[in-house]
Design a protein around this motif. Structure first.
Motif, PDB file in Angstrom:
ATOM      1  N   ASP A  85      58.011  82.871  21.898  1.00  0.00           N
ATOM      2  CA  ASP A  85      56.787  83.668  21.913  1.00  0.00           C
ATOM      3  C   ASP A  85      57.109  85.153  22.059  1.00  0.00           C
ATOM      4  O   ASP A  85      56.532  85.990  21.360  1.00  0.00           O
ATOM      5  CB  ASP A  85      55.859  83.216  23.054  1.00  0.00           C
ATOM      6  CG  ASP A  85      55.339  81.808  22.844  1.00  0.00           C
ATOM      7  OD1 ASP A  85      54.846  81.511  21.741  1.00  0.00           O
ATOM      8  OD2 ASP A  85      55.423  81.007  23.790  1.00  0.00           O
ATOM      9  N   ASP A  86      58.041  85.480  22.951  1.00  0.00           N
ATOM     10  CA  ASP A  86      58.437  86.880  23.148  1.00  0.00           C
ATOM     11  C   ASP A  86      59.129  87.442  21.907  1.00  0.00           C
ATOM     12  O   ASP A  86      58.874  88.578  21.501  1.00  0.00           O
ATOM     13  CB  ASP A  86      59.359  87.019  24.356  1.00  0.00           C
ATOM     14  CG  ASP A  86      58.663  86.796  25.682  1.00  0.00           C
ATOM     15  OD1 ASP A  86      57.414  86.819  25.726  1.00  0.00           O
ATOM     16  OD2 ASP A  86      59.374  86.593  26.688  1.00  0.00           O
ATOM     17  N   LEU A  87      60.002  86.646  21.299  1.00  0.00           N
ATOM     18  CA  LEU A  87      60.695  87.089  20.082  1.00  0.00           C
ATOM     19  C   LEU A  87      59.675  87.390  18.983  1.00  0.00           C
ATOM     20  O   LEU A  87      59.764  88.422  18.304  1.00  0.00           O
ATOM     21  CB  LEU A  87      61.687  86.022  19.615  1.00  0.00           C
ATOM     22  CG  LEU A  87      62.522  86.383  18.382  1.00  0.00           C
ATOM     23  CD1 LEU A  87      63.531  87.477  18.703  1.00  0.00           C
ATOM     24  CD2 LEU A  87      63.232  85.134  17.849  1.00  0.00           C
ATOM     25  N   CYS A  88      58.698  86.512  18.825  1.00  0.00           N
ATOM     26  CA  CYS A  88      57.676  86.709  17.787  1.00  0.00           C
ATOM     27  C   CYS A  88      56.736  87.857  18.115  1.00  0.00           C
ATOM     28  O   CYS A  88      56.314  88.592  17.218  1.00  0.00           O
ATOM     29  CB  CYS A  88      56.903  85.410  17.563  1.00  0.00           C
ATOM     30  SG  CYS A  88      57.916  84.150  16.761  1.00  0.00           S
ATOM     31  N   LEU A  89      56.401  88.024  19.387  1.00  0.00           N
ATOM     32  CA  LEU A  89      55.563  89.149  19.792  1.00  0.00           C
ATOM     33  C   LEU A  89      56.253  90.473  19.435  1.00  0.00           C
ATOM     34  O   LEU A  89      55.626  91.361  18.852  1.00  0.00           O
ATOM     35  CB  LEU A  89      55.275  89.098  21.291  1.00  0.00           C
ATOM     36  CG  LEU A  89      54.574  90.330  21.875  1.00  0.00           C
ATOM     37  CD1 LEU A  89      53.185  90.512  21.277  1.00  0.00           C
ATOM     38  CD2 LEU A  89      54.516  90.220  23.404  1.00  0.00           C
ATOM     39  N   THR A  90      57.544  90.590  19.755  1.00  0.00           N
ATOM     40  CA  THR A  90      58.244  91.847  19.455  1.00  0.00           C
ATOM     41  C   THR A  90      58.402  92.038  17.951  1.00  0.00           C
ATOM     42  O   THR A  90      58.350  93.174  17.471  1.00  0.00           O
ATOM     43  CB  THR A  90      59.606  91.929  20.158  1.00  0.00           C
ATOM     44  OG1 THR A  90      60.436  90.842  19.748  1.00  0.00           O
ATOM     45  CG2 THR A  90      59.436  91.911  21.666  1.00  0.00           C
ATOM     46  N   TYR A  91      58.568  90.952  17.204  1.00  0.00           N
ATOM     47  CA  TYR A  91      58.605  91.054  15.735  1.00  0.00           C
ATOM     48  C   TYR A  91      57.297  91.673  15.242  1.00  0.00           C
ATOM     49  O   TYR A  91      57.294  92.603  14.443  1.00  0.00           O
ATOM     50  CB  TYR A  91      58.835  89.675  15.111  1.00  0.00           C
ATOM     51  CG  TYR A  91      58.352  89.575  13.690  1.00  0.00           C
ATOM     52  CD1 TYR A  91      59.094  90.128  12.639  1.00  0.00           C
ATOM     53  CD2 TYR A  91      57.135  88.966  13.387  1.00  0.00           C
ATOM     54  CE1 TYR A  91      58.637  90.057  11.331  1.00  0.00           C
ATOM     55  CE2 TYR A  91      56.672  88.894  12.089  1.00  0.00           C
ATOM     56  CZ  TYR A  91      57.429  89.435  11.061  1.00  0.00           C
ATOM     57  OH  TYR A  91      56.962  89.378   9.772  1.00  0.00           O
ATOM     58  N   ARG A  92      56.170  91.151  15.727  1.00  0.00           N
ATOM     59  CA  ARG A  92      54.856  91.654  15.307  1.00  0.00           C
ATOM     60  C   ARG A  92      54.631  93.099  15.741  1.00  0.00           C
ATOM     61  O   ARG A  92      54.110  93.913  14.987  1.00  0.00           O
ATOM     62  CB  ARG A  92      53.739  90.762  15.867  1.00  0.00           C
ATOM     63  CG  ARG A  92      53.594  89.446  15.127  1.00  0.00           C
ATOM     64  CD  ARG A  92      52.466  89.606  14.119  1.00  0.00           C
ATOM     65  NE  ARG A  92      52.412  88.573  13.137  1.00  0.00           N
ATOM     66  CZ  ARG A  92      51.538  87.577  13.119  1.00  0.00           C
ATOM     67  NH1 ARG A  92      50.677  87.432  14.091  1.00  0.00           N
ATOM     68  NH2 ARG A  92      51.543  86.716  12.118  1.00  0.00           N
TER      69      ARG A  92
END
Length: 188
Positions: A85-92
């Protein structure tokens, strides 16, 4: 007293990047890492995003030329996140700031999103795919990893859709095996 192994450090403290593009690089890393300067002047910036006084330093040294892509040296810097979730949040968040990934790959031990900074340095953002180092080491000792130590590319938007659908993180982080693979074209 003779020792067979040098004592290892307790942690990696920081990385210093020498640049001919100080202002651009300084702004990029502040945005990329959500960092702030613990000290900064017109040629030097110490950036922090956690309990360490600085993790990245940017320095403008007179006479520094552009990066030579195929020269020996540091390949990339990697930053770990606690969850997918954190990896995807920072991607976004980075995408919203105009920072797009260079490469998205499930290496097996990690799910990783790579970026290229304004000087051409690679940055890996990752999440561990296994709960323990022993599990990661076992995968890295497997036939599947020996056949493909590079990994399997993925679409980060599809990964986000899978997360949003409620799919289990363990199944999302499991690498899709697709046979032998060499380095990607962009790396050569």
């Amino acid at each position: 007293m003779t020792q067979t192994k040098v004592k290892s450090p307790s942690s990696l403290a920081h990385v210093v990047l020498r640049t001919p593009n100080f202002a651009v690089m300084n702004k990029y890393y502040k945005t990329f890492l959500g960092a702030e300067a613990s000290y900064e002047n017109e040629i030097l910036s110490f950036l922090t995003y956690d309990e360490e006084h600085h993790r990245i330093a940017i320095i403008a040294v007179p006479g520094t030329g552009p990066k030579v892509r195929h020269s020996a040296g540091l390949e990339h810097i990697a930053f770990t996140f606690d969850t997918l979730d954190d990896l995807c949040l920072t991607y976004r968040q980075r995408k919203e700031a105009g920072i797009k990934p260079t490469w998205c790959v499930n290496h097996g031990p990690t799910t990783s999103i790579y970026y290229t900074d304004p000087d051409g340095n690679m940055i890996e953002t990752q999440v561990d795919n296994f709960d323990t180092v022993e599990e990661a080491n076992a995968f890295m000792a497997s036939k599947a990893f020996a056949e493909n130590p590079i990994g399997t590319d993925f679409d980060p938007e599809e990964l986000i859709r899978r997360l949003q659908s409620g799919e289990d993180h363990v199944s999302i982080k499991k690498r899709i095996e697709n046979g032998p693979r060499g380095l990607p074209e962009w790396a050569l």
